[in-house]
Design a protein around this motif. Structure first.
Motif: not given
Lengths: 274, 231
Positions: B65-78
């Motif tokens: 699930n790359m989309a999930f991974f990407n979302r965790v990444n973006l939340i962390s980034l913010f």
């Protein structure tokens, strides 16, 4: 294809390394420049503190000098005059007195004469006019003469070399330092001999005030009151340097080194001793 | 290199982060630490939790699930952006006697912009624009900090100041990660998967450097002369 990929990776790594180098260079340069700026800043702050301290001390000296002048004038013009009048009045009392009364009268006149003389000395010592009119050496000669007059101290003043003429204000500060040093000797040193030397070596005056008193420990000197510290600061204000060397039982020597801006060729070797 | 070897590289990188995190506990035990440092330690704690989630994602979810991974990444980034920029502004504000309210308003505007970029990346299942923007803005804040330091009277002992080392760490970390992300897009077109994964692991180098500077900041705090106590 493989060679092309390798080339890209190498370019990537080289670019990253260069970028890191540039960043590190930037940080080092920034720290270096900041520290240079900081050094200049701290130096200017230190200078400001010194200037401020000197200005305060200068003001204190001026106030002290003014107070001395006022007291000196008051002694000379007011108290001295009144005591002189009292002495004249006593001398003018009629002659029909008993022997006892005569004795009391003559004692009173003698006490008044002594008091007048002491007050005159005090007034003269406090006044800056002596320095302003006659110069440092003459003022010091007078101080030494006063010490010898007390009969407690064997006081000596020696001057060597070609006399230098300092700014009168400088000489006044120097004179006040000597006065304070003598005062300290009289009060605390339990000395019998005081030796003052003015050595005009080229463009520098080396002045020393020695005594054969009890001296004191180095530690005490470090934690001494404001007297010694003030003398040092006064010397600094006029561009001089004051060094004290002492040890218990070996007396105390106070050395003042003062460079001069004005020099004359009037040779003078002066020696006053008891 | 196979998949598990790449994971080992990533785990090693995270091990370094954890070391830095554990090192910060020594600072947390100090009796007197600056207020900003307390906030920074709290940030590390939350950041550590996020890193744990990130690691878990890599192991269990990212493959499928790359989309999930990407979302965790973006939340962390913010989260990282908001905290770090607030941290830098607070330091600048402290150096200037508490002013600089305009910077908070500016930060709010910039955060909104970043949030828009993040939402956009959410939709397209990427994170490059958000990462670039976040790094760029943090670099700007750091440069403003340096300008501020030079502009004011140089009363701070720079080499002994923890906040300086922390901000320098952020500056170097963000400045290095910024071109790496751009390079990544450039390399992405033609490289084979193992080579891409190898270069991807390079992306962690700036963060390692950043944590080295953080450790230097902790050392500054630990080596500060302690006050004498007569109790």
């Amino acid at each position: 294809m493989f060679a092309e990929q390798t080339e890209k990776i190498i370019i990537f790594i080289v670019c990253c390394c260069m970028f890191i180098m540039i960043l590190i260079g930037f940080i080092i340069m920034m720290i270096y420049r900041y520290q240079l700026k900081q050094q200049v800043f701290f130096k200017s702050m230190k200078d400001l503190v010194i200037i401020h301290e000197n200005e305060i001390l200068q003001s204190q000296l001026e106030i002290q000098e003014q107070t001395f002048q006022n007291i000196s004038r008051e002694i000379h013009d007011n108290i001295g005059q009144k005591l002189s009048l009292a002495k004249l009045s006593l001398n003018a009392v009629g002659i029909n007195r008993s022997d006892k009364d005569n004795e009391i009268m003559s004692d009173s006149v003698r006490i008044l004469t002594d008091a007048l003389s002491d007050l005159s000395d005090l007034s003269r010592s406090m006044s800056a006019e002596q320095i302003l009119h006659n110069g440092l050496v003459s003022a010091l000669e007078y101080e030494v003469a006063q010490l010898r007059k007390s009969g407690i101290f064997k006081a000596t003043l020696i001057t060597r070399g070609n006399m230098l003429y300092f700014d009168r204000q400088k000489e006044l500060v120097l004179f006040r330092i000597v006065q304070e040093a003598i005062n300290n000797i009289v009060k605390h040193a339990a000395a019998s001999e005081i030796f003052l030397e003015l050595d005009y070596a080229g463009e520098v005056l080396n002045m020393s005030i020695k005594d054969n008193g009890k001296g004191f420990f180095e530690d005490i000197r470090k934690h001494a009151g404001i007297g010694l510290l003030n003398m040092k600061k006064r010397a600094q204000i006029i561009g001089g340097e004051l060094v004290i060397s002492t040890s218990p039982g070996n007396g105390t020597t106070l050395m003042i080194k003062l460079p001069s801006q004005y020099e004359t060729n009037s040779p003078n070797q002066h020696h006053i001793s008891r | 290199m196979n998949e598990s070897e790449f994971n080992i590289i990533k785990i090693l990188v995270f091990a370094f982060y954890i070391f830095s995190f554990l090192f910060s506990f020594r600072v947390a035990r100090l009796r007197e630490i600056p207020k900003y440092m307390k906030r920074f330690l709290l940030y590390l704690f939350i950041g550590g939790l996020m890193a744990a989630i990130y690691l878990t994602t890599i192991f269990f979810e990212a493959k499928h699930n790359m989309a999930f991974f990407n979302r965790v990444n973006l939340i962390s980034l913010f989260f990282h952006f908001v905290f770090l920029s607030l941290f830098i502004i607070k330091i600048i504000s402290d150096h200037n006697g508490g002013g600089f309210r305009i910077m908070y308003i500016l930060l709010l505007g910039l955060s909104m912009g970043l949030l828009t970029a993040i939402l956009n990346d959410f939709c397209y299942n990427t994170s490059a624009v958000s990462f670039c923007l976040s790094s760029f803005l943090l670099v700007l804040f750091c440069l403003f900090y340096y300008y501020n330091i030079f502009h004011n009277s140089p009363t701070i002992m720079l080499l002994e100041e923890p906040s300086f080392w922390i901000i320098t760490g952020i500056f170097i970390g963000m400045t290095l990660s910024f071109p790496m992300i751009i390079f990544w897009d450039f390399l992405d077109l033609s490289l084979k998967k193992p080579t891409k994964r190898l270069i991807q692991s390079f992306a962690n180098i700036p963060y390692i450097i950043m944590h080295i500077f953080f450790i230097k900041a902790y050392l500054c705090l630990l080596n500060k002369p302690k006050k004498l106590s007569y109790l």
